[in-house]
Design a protein around this motif. Structure first.
Motif, PDB file in Angstrom:
ATOM      1  N   ASP A  38       0.998  -1.260  -0.022  1.00  0.00           N
ATOM      2  CA  ASP A  38       0.106  -0.068  -0.159  1.00  0.00           C
ATOM      3  C   ASP A  38       0.819   1.218   0.097  1.00  0.00           C
ATOM      4  O   ASP A  38       0.530   2.414  -0.417  1.00  0.00           O
ATOM      5  N   LYS A  39       2.137   1.295   0.506  1.00  0.00           N
ATOM      6  CA  LYS A  39       3.031   2.153   0.558  1.00  0.00           C
ATOM      7  C   LYS A  39       4.405   1.579   0.412  1.00  0.00           C
ATOM      8  O   LYS A  39       4.733   0.623   0.842  1.00  0.00           O
ATOM      9  N   VAL A  40       5.383   2.239  -0.188  1.00  0.00           N
ATOM     10  CA  VAL A  40       6.607   1.693  -0.186  1.00  0.00           C
ATOM     11  C   VAL A  40       7.561   2.866  -0.163  1.00  0.00           C
ATOM     12  O   VAL A  40       7.496   4.014  -0.707  1.00  0.00           O
ATOM     13  N   ILE A  41       8.705   2.601   0.633  1.00  0.00           N
ATOM     14  CA  ILE A  41       9.819   3.562   0.954  1.00  0.00           C
ATOM     15  C   ILE A  41      10.995   2.983   0.401  1.00  0.00           C
ATOM     16  O   ILE A  41      11.266   1.893   0.642  1.00  0.00           O
ATOM     17  N   ILE A  42      11.363   3.526  -0.614  1.00  0.00           N
ATOM     18  CA  ILE A  42      12.510   3.215  -1.463  1.00  0.00           C
ATOM     19  C   ILE A  42      13.999   3.863  -0.546  1.00  0.00           C
ATOM     20  O   ILE A  42      13.797   5.305  -0.598  1.00  0.00           O
ATOM     21  N   THR A  43      14.629   3.019  -0.362  1.00  0.00           N
ATOM     22  CA  THR A  43      15.951   3.668   0.625  1.00  0.00           C
ATOM     23  C   THR A  43      17.120   3.000   0.203  1.00  0.00           C
ATOM     24  O   THR A  43      17.326   2.198  -0.759  1.00  0.00           O
ATOM     25  N   SER A  44      18.343   3.246   0.973  1.00  0.00           N
ATOM     26  CA  SER A  44      19.633   2.803   0.553  1.00  0.00           C
ATOM     27  C   SER A  44      19.651   1.316   1.067  1.00  0.00           C
ATOM     28  O   SER A  44      18.894   0.996   2.184  1.00  0.00           O
ATOM     29  N   ASP A  45      20.629   0.599   0.572  1.00  0.00           N
ATOM     30  CA  ASP A  45      20.775  -0.775   1.002  1.00  0.00           C
ATOM     31  C   ASP A  45      22.116  -1.440   0.731  1.00  0.00           C
ATOM     32  O   ASP A  45      22.451  -1.889  -0.452  1.00  0.00           O
ATOM     33  N   ASN A  46      23.201  -1.083   1.508  1.00  0.00           N
ATOM     34  CA  ASN A  46      24.213  -1.501   1.470  1.00  0.00           C
ATOM     35  C   ASN A  46      25.030  -1.122   0.153  1.00  0.00           C
ATOM     36  O   ASN A  46      25.308  -1.773  -0.947  1.00  0.00           O
ATOM     37  N   PRO A  47      25.239   0.297  -0.143  1.00  0.00           N
ATOM     38  CA  PRO A  47      25.472   0.854  -1.428  1.00  0.00           C
ATOM     39  C   PRO A  47      27.109   0.613  -1.944  1.00  0.00           C
ATOM     40  O   PRO A  47      27.376   0.825  -2.857  1.00  0.00           O
ATOM     41  N   ARG A  48      27.670   0.085  -0.923  1.00  0.00           N
ATOM     42  CA  ARG A  48      29.066  -0.286  -1.319  1.00  0.00           C
ATOM     43  C   ARG A  48      29.688   1.092  -1.856  1.00  0.00           C
ATOM     44  O   ARG A  48      29.804   2.070  -1.218  1.00  0.00           O
ATOM     45  N   PHE A  49      30.360   1.147  -2.918  1.00  0.00           N
ATOM     46  CA  PHE A  49      30.954   2.383  -3.527  1.00  0.00           C
ATOM     47  C   PHE A  49      29.974   3.212  -4.611  1.00  0.00           C
ATOM     48  O   PHE A  49      30.610   4.152  -4.871  1.00  0.00           O
ATOM     49  N   GLU A  50      28.890   2.883  -4.595  1.00  0.00           N
ATOM     50  CA  GLU A  50      28.183   3.546  -5.437  1.00  0.00           C
ATOM     51  C   GLU A  50      27.262   4.887  -4.568  1.00  0.00           C
ATOM     52  O   GLU A  50      27.210   4.729  -3.318  1.00  0.00           O
ATOM     53  N   ASP A  51      26.943   5.784  -5.302  1.00  0.00           N
ATOM     54  CA  ASP A  51      25.950   6.694  -4.577  1.00  0.00           C
ATOM     55  C   ASP A  51      24.455   6.221  -4.424  1.00  0.00           C
ATOM     56  O   ASP A  51      23.805   5.836  -5.201  1.00  0.00           O
ATOM     57  N   PRO A  52      24.280   6.073  -3.139  1.00  0.00           N
ATOM     58  CA  PRO A  52      22.814   5.450  -2.681  1.00  0.00           C
ATOM     59  C   PRO A  52      21.666   6.261  -3.575  1.00  0.00           C
ATOM     60  O   PRO A  52      20.716   5.564  -4.004  1.00  0.00           O
ATOM     61  N   GLN A  53      21.871   7.604  -3.704  1.00  0.00           N
ATOM     62  CA  GLN A  53      20.766   8.092  -4.649  1.00  0.00           C
ATOM     63  C   GLN A  53      20.520   7.534  -5.892  1.00  0.00           C
ATOM     64  O   GLN A  53      19.544   7.526  -6.588  1.00  0.00           O
TER      65      GLN A  53
ATOM     66  N   GLU B 142      27.662  -0.862   3.961  1.00  0.00           N
ATOM     67  CA  GLU B 142      28.913  -0.555   3.255  1.00  0.00           C
ATOM     68  C   GLU B 142      28.764   0.669   2.475  1.00  0.00           C
ATOM     69  O   GLU B 142      28.011   0.612   1.371  1.00  0.00           O
ATOM     70  N   ILE B 143      29.148   1.958   3.101  1.00  0.00           N
ATOM     71  CA  ILE B 143      28.890   3.123   2.269  1.00  0.00           C
ATOM     72  C   ILE B 143      30.311   3.927   1.857  1.00  0.00           C
ATOM     73  O   ILE B 143      31.168   3.920   2.769  1.00  0.00           O
ATOM     74  N   LYS B 144      30.602   3.838   0.707  1.00  0.00           N
ATOM     75  CA  LYS B 144      31.625   4.525   0.030  1.00  0.00           C
ATOM     76  C   LYS B 144      32.728   3.719   0.585  1.00  0.00           C
ATOM     77  O   LYS B 144      33.813   4.299   0.985  1.00  0.00           O
ATOM     78  N   GLY B 145      32.950   2.235   0.541  1.00  0.00           N
ATOM     79  CA  GLY B 145      33.880   1.523   0.981  1.00  0.00           C
ATOM     80  C   GLY B 145      33.994   1.371   2.511  1.00  0.00           C
ATOM     81  O   GLY B 145      34.889   0.738   3.044  1.00  0.00           O
ATOM     82  N   VAL B 146      33.259   2.160   3.227  1.00  0.00           N
ATOM     83  CA  VAL B 146      33.368   1.864   4.858  1.00  0.00           C
ATOM     84  C   VAL B 146      32.167   1.412   5.424  1.00  0.00           C
ATOM     85  O   VAL B 146      31.169   1.529   5.171  1.00  0.00           O
ATOM     86  N   LYS B 147      32.565   0.214   6.081  1.00  0.00           N
ATOM     87  CA  LYS B 147      31.386  -0.327   6.909  1.00  0.00           C
ATOM     88  C   LYS B 147      30.945   0.152   8.383  1.00  0.00           C
ATOM     89  O   LYS B 147      31.733   0.423   9.083  1.00  0.00           O
ATOM     90  N   HIS B 148      29.612   0.488   8.204  1.00  0.00           N
ATOM     91  CA  HIS B 148      29.094   1.258   9.343  1.00  0.00           C
ATOM     92  C   HIS B 148      28.254  -0.091  10.077  1.00  0.00           C
ATOM     93  O   HIS B 148      27.238  -0.696   9.444  1.00  0.00           O
ATOM     94  N   HIS B 149      28.084  -0.113  11.291  1.00  0.00           N
ATOM     95  CA  HIS B 149      27.356  -1.040  12.100  1.00  0.00           C
ATOM     96  C   HIS B 149      25.843  -0.745  11.756  1.00  0.00           C
ATOM     97  O   HIS B 149      25.579   0.635  11.668  1.00  0.00           O
ATOM     98  N   PHE B 150      24.880  -1.511  11.231  1.00  0.00           N
ATOM     99  CA  PHE B 150      23.641  -1.393  10.917  1.00  0.00           C
ATOM    100  C   PHE B 150      22.690  -2.589  11.010  1.00  0.00           C
ATOM    101  O   PHE B 150      23.203  -3.690  10.286  1.00  0.00           O
TER     102      PHE B 150
END
Ligand code: UAG
Ligand code: ATP
Length: 484
Positions: free
Chosen positions: A395-410, A463-471
């Motif tokens: 009924d509703k979808v929220i599109i978000t980041s998911d382990n973007p690694r080296f890519e820009d999440p947007q 993993e965001i821009k190659g850096v792993k963040h606890h999540f």
């Protein structure tokens, strides 16, 4: 161990130097080589290991396995030239680590979805039966109760044989492992003797690596083609490639299905967010799992346990006590009445299955709010499909980041949004910050609703821009519940 003992496992084209050497380790990465090690040079996907032979020798290698000899031949080193080092390394590692699969029963699980669930449940079940057991899985490896962090679904052949060697030495009777298509194609499993293989299903995935679905299918099938006669090949008849998968195997074929009469036939009699009542081979069992796909996974577990000689009554009792694998359809209840489900559905097909399962249980009594993303630096083709499948059944979808690694999440979000039309967009919000996206979904939820947090929220980090963040999605949800 003597070099001559190790190289017996392969066909040697040329030997320069003595084979009467003590080998203290085996490596495919020059950076890990130490004194007395055997270095195997492999032509990889990024670089050619032959370029690191001198580096390996500087680090202490006394033996080099290669396809082309280097220009400089050193008298203190033994060179073993053979035709295919990638195919040989598993066999060499198996020999070095004492042929572990001759001492324990190794069961491999392959397929697009369900590998972690099935391998983990078999590991838990056989420990309940009182055995020492090993597990090789995406989430974590285990040698009985000792946890060893995993960085692959199926480790490289050296790590794999080292772990299996330790399992055998420490008295494990069984080892259950996930077998990825990458591992089959790269022959990380060469040299291992499997006691059984399980096929779950195959749908579009990993095409960044395999290029075509046919290649992906071929890789999975090669696992069954190479099983020995003494093994079992347990296949899923509900998948349209279930029969194809085992058509050339020498192993003993057995099948499971939720639809067709076969060795292990199941049916979902009742379902709810607390579990299901299943019929398995005409006997009823209550399980704590949700969704038809989990009924299928449990049937595979049941079938494999029976094929390994456990009495069916004992297996059914054990099934009734098993709990869901962390992050695989993990249902959490909010005090406000809604349910949050954390699930690592990271393929369009897995997303469809999870949403189907939610609707089967909801029966129109509440809305579905889905939080979904797609991983970075992997198969881009599935991004718009993930968005489309989410929209179709939510009924509703929220599109978000998911382990973007080296890519820009947007950029990844934009690739997902590109799969949607104007009407679809009326249901969609995009929120780059995954924590904020989950919080918003929970805020929008009313009693009876289900918030699905899907996509590969890579276990407990992003993993965001190659850096792993606890999540950890589940941690975030529990935090939100505590504040409500
Ligand atoms: C694309 C891919 O699968 N690559 C795997 C492959 O490495 P490669 O062929 O790319 O290696 P390379 O970087 O070209 O190097 C070639 C050789 O030179 C050596 N080298 C390199 C540099 C150096 O200084 N010295 C040196 O000796 C390397 O150690 C290697 O032996 O073989 C390596 C050893 O087995 C793997 O670790 C590596 O996995 C990479 C890191 C990876 O991310 N793989 C993923 C895609 C993967 O395998 N995933 C599956 C399933 C995932 C799922 O189901 O979701 C998995 O099983 O995890
Ligand atoms: N039998 C199945 N059929 C379809 N989808 C499934 C099945 N089992 C699990 N799934 C979905 O796939 C997700 C991942 O499950 P699981 O981790 O067991 O699969 P996997 O094959 O190990 O994948 P990966 O190695 O990429 O983690 C689950 O959360 C669920 O959404």
């Amino acid at each position: 161990m003597k070099l001559e003992e190790i190289i017996k496992a392969v066909t040697v084209n040329e030997l320069i130097g003595s084979a009467d050497r003590d080998i203290t380790g085996i490596q495919i990465d020059s950076r890990l080589v130490g004194p007395g090690h055997l270095f195997v040079a492999i032509k990889g996907t990024q670089t050619d290991g032959h370029a690191y032979i001198q580096k390996a020798i500087e680090n202490g290698a006394c033996g080099i396995v290669c396809e082309q000899l280097p220009e400089e031949i050193r008298p203190e080193v033994t060179y073993i030239r053979l035709a295919d080092t990638e195919g040989a390394v598993g066999k060499l590692a198996t020999a070095f680590y004492g042929d572990p699969t001759s001492k324990l029963d190794l069961i491999g699980v392959t397929g697009t979805n369900g590998k972690t669930t099935i391998a983990t449940l078999l590991y838990k079940m056989f420990r309940q039966f009182g055995y020492k057991v090993g597990l090789l899985s995406t989430v974590c490896n285990y040698i009985d109760d000792e946890a060893i962090p995993a960085d692959h679904t199926t480790p490289d052949p050296i790590t794999l044989n080292r772990l299996l060697g330790r399992m055998a030495d420490e008295g494990c009777k069984y080892a259950f492992m996930e077998v990825s298509s990458h591992a089959i194609a790269q022959r990380r499993i060469a040299g291992l003797r499997f006691a059984g293989g399980i096929f779950t299903n195959i749908t579009r995935d990993h095409l960044d690596y395999h290029k075509t679905f046919e290649n992906y299918l071929k890789a999975k099938k090669a696992f069954f083609d190479n099983l020995p006669k003494s093994a079992f090949a347990l296949t899923n008849l509900d998948d349209k490639n279930g029969k194809v998968m085992v058509q050339n195997t020498k192993a003993r074929i057995a099948a499971y299905s939720l639809r067709t009469l076969c060795d292990f036939k199941g049916k979902v009699l009742e379902d709810g967010f607390d579990g299901m009542l299943l019929d398995i081979n005409n006997r009823e069992v209550n399980v704590r799992f949700i969704g038809r796909f989990n009924a299928s996974n449990l049937l595979a577990v049941y079938g494999a346990a029976c094929l390994l000689g456990k009495p069916s009554e004992e297996v059914l009792i054990a099934l009734s006590t098993l709990c869901p694998v962390a992050g695989r359809f993990d249902a959490l209840r909010s005090r406000r009445g809604y349910t949050a489900i954390v699930d690592y559905a990271h393929t369009p097909d897995a997303l469809v299955n999870v949403l189907n399962a939610i609707h089967e249980v909801l029966r129109g009594q509440g809305r579905v709010i889905t939080v979904v993303g797609a991983g970075g630096n992997r198969d881009k083709g599935k991004r718009p499909l993930m968005a489309q499948e989410a929209v179709k059944q939510s009924d509703k979808v929220i599109i978000t980041s998911d382990n973007p690694r080296f890519e820009d999440p947007q950029d990844i979000i934009n690739d997902m949004l590109a799969g949607l039309d104007k009407d679809d967009m009326k249901k969609v919000l995009s929120i780059v910050d995954r924590k904020e996206a989950i919080r918003t979904a929970c805020m929008l939820a009313q009693p009876q609703d289900v918030v699905l947090i899907a996509g590969k929220g890579h276990e407990n980090y992003q993993e965001i821009k190659g850096v792993k963040h606890h999540f950890d999605d589940k941690e975030i949800v529990n935090g939100i519940f505590a504040d409500e």
